[in-house]
Write an enzyme that holds these catalytic residues in place. Structure first.
Site, mmCIF file in Angstrom:
data_model
loop_
_atom_site.group_PDB
_atom_site.id
_atom_site.type_symbol
_atom_site.label_atom_id
_atom_site.label_comp_id
_atom_site.label_asym_id
_atom_site.label_seq_id
_atom_site.Cartn_x
_atom_site.Cartn_y
_atom_site.Cartn_z
ATOM 1 N N ARG A 160 0.823 -1.220 0.000
ATOM 2 C CA ARG A 160 0.000 0.000 0.000
ATOM 3 C C ARG A 160 0.854 1.266 0.000
ATOM 4 O O ARG A 160 0.518 2.267 0.615
ATOM 5 C CB ARG A 160 -0.947 0.019 1.205
ATOM 6 C CG ARG A 160 -1.916 -1.142 1.262
ATOM 7 C CD ARG A 160 -2.855 -1.172 0.050
ATOM 8 N NE ARG A 160 -3.704 -2.355 0.126
ATOM 9 C CZ ARG A 160 -3.383 -3.544 -0.384
ATOM 10 N NH1 ARG A 160 -2.248 -3.705 -1.034
ATOM 11 N NH2 ARG A 160 -4.193 -4.571 -0.265
ATOM 12 N N SER A 239 -11.327 -0.270 3.002
ATOM 13 C CA SER A 239 -10.545 -0.528 4.223
ATOM 14 C C SER A 239 -9.990 0.795 4.745
ATOM 15 O O SER A 239 -9.197 1.447 4.068
ATOM 16 C CB SER A 239 -9.400 -1.490 3.925
ATOM 17 O OG SER A 239 -9.913 -2.733 3.476
ATOM 18 N N GLU A 343 -5.625 4.371 5.969
ATOM 19 C CA GLU A 343 -5.271 4.182 4.575
ATOM 20 C C GLU A 343 -5.693 5.368 3.716
ATOM 21 O O GLU A 343 -4.937 5.786 2.832
ATOM 22 C CB GLU A 343 -5.902 2.882 4.049
ATOM 23 C CG GLU A 343 -5.467 2.512 2.653
ATOM 24 C CD GLU A 343 -5.865 1.086 2.277
ATOM 25 O OE1 GLU A 343 -6.113 0.863 1.074
ATOM 26 O OE2 GLU A 343 -5.921 0.227 3.155
#
Length: 351
Positions: A160, A239, A343
């Site tokens: 990520r 998420s 995130e």
């Protein structure tokens, strides 16, 4: 290039949250994108680049600067090589590659957002990451004021993360190039256990491309991860927290806390990561810390389908969302000594 003033930004995000931008530009060509960025940089005006808005948390006060919405189009397929304009809708692009019989991104179906955002976040799900198929990223470099082509090896991809995320004010992605695989209508080998189980096959097996895509879409929908205007569980950024990656000492401390809290026979999820570290599950941590599906009494709550998604139930503000996020972060840390990291990108606010 369309220009609006005091323009609402909430409708441009999947959270449907955030105040207005002083100025909103919508660019439909690479030249318009570059011109808008150069103008903002030359005048010292704060710039917010918006793609699909699926990874964005904007403060209630909005953005006092120029918001640039990238709405460029372009899907060019030559053999197994694919080039996408930054503004292409990602999930539509995945569907087209499956229709063309090409493997490599089929398990990334249903992920909201634009193609240009995928290398920034190194988007991944169900055993695939875009870093495994991206060959080059074409971007405007705000430091050198040039358009540059950056090969995969110079993108610094990791979980990520990427060079583009590490230098958020430097690059504006214009195009993304991929190399896919022609495998006689079959998917890439399935790496994710849940996907393999859902299809009744073993990890490493290949399955028909369309079946892989449909299975992933079904799994995502069951977790509220496929956009649906009528379903508030999808009014989210997917998420909200990344899965923690712990060094050996931190992981041993974590195990001790798990055993103290839940019992010596409880084993948390653990997956090998780089440099001898261990990845664990943010969703597991959140649930075991007491934040179960549907948690929250206000207009921002944890999804009723998936503990990793924070959602706007229709009347939330950004502050409502952040209050919930801070509560979850504090609770997980108190329970397990692990600090969750958001995130989505935050604008004008922070946890």
């Amino acid at each position: 290039m369309q220009e609006l003033h005091d323009a609402p930004l909430a409708p441009l995000t999947t959270f449907r949250l955030g105040g207005p931008a002083a100025r909103l530009l919508t660019a439909t060509t690479d030249a318009e994108v570059i011109a808008a960025v150069r103008e903002a940089d030359a005048s010292g005006t704060p710039l917010l680049v918006i793609g699909g808005g699926s990874n964005l948390v904007i403060g209630d006060k909005g953005f006092d600067g120029t918001a640039l919405r990238i709405a460029t189009k372009g899907f060019e397929l030559s053999g197994t090589s694919l080039e996408l304009a930054a503004g292409e809708v990602w999930t539509d692009a995945v569907a087209r590659t499956v229709e063309a019989g090409l493997a490599g991104i089929e398990c990334l179906a249903g992920i909201p957002g634009s193609a240009g955002a995928t290398p920034i976040q190194n988007v991944g799900a169900y055993g695939q990451e875009v870093s495994s198929t991206i060959t080059e990223v074409v971007a405007y470099d705000r430091r050198t004021r040039e358009t540059v082509t950056i090969p995969n090896t110079e993108c610094a991809f990791s979980y990520r993360h990427s060079r583009f995320k590490a230098e958020p004010d430097r690059f504006v992605v214009l195009r993304v190039r991929f190399e896919l695989e022609e495998a006689n209508g079959l998917s890439a080998p399935l790496k994710y256990p849940e996907t393999a189980r859902a299809m009744g096959v073993e990890q490493g097996d290949r399955v028909p491309l369309s079946a892989a895509r449909e299975t992933v879409l079904g799994l995502r929908a069951g977790k509220g991860m496929v956009l649906d205007p009528e379903d508030h569980d999808t009014w989210s950024a997917g998420s909200f927290f990344t899965n923690p990656i712990l060094d050996p000492a931190a992981f041993q401390d974590f195990l001790g806390r798990v055993h103290d809290r839940l019992g010596p026979d409880v084993t948390p999820p653990a997956f090998p990561a780089e440099d001898g570290r261990t990845k664990t599950s943010a969703a597991w941590l959140i649930d075991r810390a007491g934040f179960t599906k549907g948690y929250g009494g206000g207009p921002a709550r944890i999804s009723t389908k998936h503990t990793l998604a924070l959602t706007n139930r229709g009347a939330a503000t950004t502050e409502d969302l952040l209050a919930l996020a801070r509560e979850v972060v504090a609770g997980v840390h108190a329970a397990f000594g692990v600090t969750l990291v958001n995130e989505p990108v935050t604008v004008g606010v922070s946890l």
